[in-house]
Motif scaffolding. Structure first.
Motif, PDB file in Angstrom:
ATOM      1  N   UNK A 217      15.274  21.761   2.718  1.00  0.00           N
ATOM      2  CA  UNK A 217      14.830  21.682   1.264  1.00  0.00           C
ATOM      3  C   UNK A 217      13.353  22.316   0.911  1.00  0.00           C
ATOM      4  N   UNK A 218      12.641  22.352   2.390  1.00  0.00           N
ATOM      5  CA  UNK A 218      10.599  22.213   2.095  1.00  0.00           C
ATOM      6  C   UNK A 218      10.385  21.472   2.829  1.00  0.00           C
ATOM      7  N   UNK A 219       8.936  21.470   2.821  1.00  0.00           N
ATOM      8  CA  UNK A 219       8.647  20.523   4.030  1.00  0.00           C
ATOM      9  C   UNK A 219       8.148  19.414   3.042  1.00  0.00           C
ATOM     10  N   UNK A 220       8.832  18.664   4.270  1.00  0.00           N
ATOM     11  CA  UNK A 220       8.868  16.883   4.172  1.00  0.00           C
ATOM     12  C   UNK A 220       7.188  16.487   4.592  1.00  0.00           C
ATOM     13  N   UNK A 221       6.160  15.106   3.891  1.00  0.00           N
ATOM     14  CA  UNK A 221       5.199  15.410   4.339  1.00  0.00           C
ATOM     15  C   UNK A 221       5.134  13.394   4.453  1.00  0.00           C
ATOM     16  N   UNK A 222       5.140  12.608   5.414  1.00  0.00           N
ATOM     17  CA  UNK A 222       4.238  11.574   5.223  1.00  0.00           C
ATOM     18  C   UNK A 222       3.015  11.349   5.143  1.00  0.00           C
ATOM     19  N   UNK A 223       2.484  11.143   4.057  1.00  0.00           N
ATOM     20  CA  UNK A 223       1.632  10.705   3.587  1.00  0.00           C
ATOM     21  C   UNK A 223       1.129   9.966   3.092  1.00  0.00           C
ATOM     22  N   UNK A 224      -0.757   8.579   3.540  1.00  0.00           N
ATOM     23  CA  UNK A 224      -0.652   7.923   3.389  1.00  0.00           C
ATOM     24  C   UNK A 224      -2.395   7.734   2.339  1.00  0.00           C
ATOM     25  N   UNK A 225      -2.673   6.643   1.951  1.00  0.00           N
ATOM     26  CA  UNK A 225      -3.964   6.324   1.421  1.00  0.00           C
ATOM     27  C   UNK A 225      -5.491   6.054   2.461  1.00  0.00           C
ATOM     28  N   UNK A 226      -5.736   5.829   2.105  1.00  0.00           N
ATOM     29  CA  UNK A 226      -7.052   6.198   2.930  1.00  0.00           C
ATOM     30  C   UNK A 226      -7.817   5.000   2.099  1.00  0.00           C
ATOM     31  N   UNK A 227      -7.703   4.510   0.963  1.00  0.00           N
ATOM     32  CA  UNK A 227      -8.081   3.042   1.120  1.00  0.00           C
ATOM     33  C   UNK A 227      -7.635   0.886   1.040  1.00  0.00           C
ATOM     34  N   UNK A 228      -6.216   2.109   1.520  1.00  0.00           N
ATOM     35  CA  UNK A 228      -5.503   0.950   0.850  1.00  0.00           C
ATOM     36  C   UNK A 228      -4.263   1.208   2.415  1.00  0.00           C
TER      37      UNK A 228
ATOM     38  N   UNK B 213       3.554   6.944   1.433  1.00  0.00           N
ATOM     39  CA  UNK B 213       4.692   7.579  -0.001  1.00  0.00           C
ATOM     40  C   UNK B 213       5.128   8.671   1.202  1.00  0.00           C
ATOM     41  N   UNK B 214       6.262   9.478   0.501  1.00  0.00           N
ATOM     42  CA  UNK B 214       6.922  10.654   1.467  1.00  0.00           C
ATOM     43  C   UNK B 214       7.178  11.688   0.216  1.00  0.00           C
ATOM     44  N   UNK B 215       6.749  13.470   0.929  1.00  0.00           N
ATOM     45  CA  UNK B 215       7.376  13.778  -0.364  1.00  0.00           C
ATOM     46  C   UNK B 215       7.661  14.912   0.835  1.00  0.00           C
ATOM     47  N   UNK B 216       7.730  16.047  -0.992  1.00  0.00           N
ATOM     48  CA  UNK B 216       8.311  17.435  -0.529  1.00  0.00           C
ATOM     49  C   UNK B 216       7.389  18.251  -1.502  1.00  0.00           C
ATOM     50  N   UNK B 217       7.456  19.162  -0.506  1.00  0.00           N
ATOM     51  CA  UNK B 217       6.818  19.943  -0.421  1.00  0.00           C
ATOM     52  C   UNK B 217       7.953  21.717  -0.773  1.00  0.00           C
ATOM     53  N   UNK B 218       8.055  22.449  -2.121  1.00  0.00           N
ATOM     54  CA  UNK B 218       8.980  22.892  -1.773  1.00  0.00           C
ATOM     55  C   UNK B 218       8.220  24.228  -2.819  1.00  0.00           C
ATOM     56  N   UNK B 219       8.533  25.261  -1.834  1.00  0.00           N
ATOM     57  CA  UNK B 219       7.754  26.415  -1.868  1.00  0.00           C
ATOM     58  C   UNK B 219       6.535  26.352  -2.625  1.00  0.00           C
ATOM     59  N   UNK B 220       6.169  26.736  -3.276  1.00  0.00           N
ATOM     60  CA  UNK B 220       4.643  27.569  -4.198  1.00  0.00           C
ATOM     61  C   UNK B 220       3.782  26.105  -4.714  1.00  0.00           C
TER      62      UNK B 220
END
Length: 62
Positions: free
Chosen positions: A29-40, A44-51
């Motif tokens: 489906x695209x690239x899945x990113x596992x991200x975190x907040x630097x302040x807390x 969350x998980x994000x999907x990066x599809x195409x451009x």
């Protein structure tokens, strides 16, 4: 401490999350990113599809 203090719900301060990427994985489906907040501790998980910009797949998890 008053009685009102003990009855008030504990609510974390609200801030705009500053997401950084912990890891990225390619999927069909695209690239899945596992991200975190630097302040807390929010993550969350994000999907990066195409451009297109990344789309959150989850809400912020604390």
């Amino acid at each position: 401490m008053t009685a009102a203090d003990t009855l008030a719900p504990s609510v974390a301060p609200v801030h705009e999350h500053a997401w950084i990427t912990d890891s990225v994985h390619a999927t069909s489906e695209g690239r899945v990113r596992y991200v975190r907040c630097v302040g807390c501790t929010a993550r969350r998980v994000e999907l990066e599809a195409s451009d297109l910009p990344p789309t959150p797949l989850t809400s912020a998890l604390h």
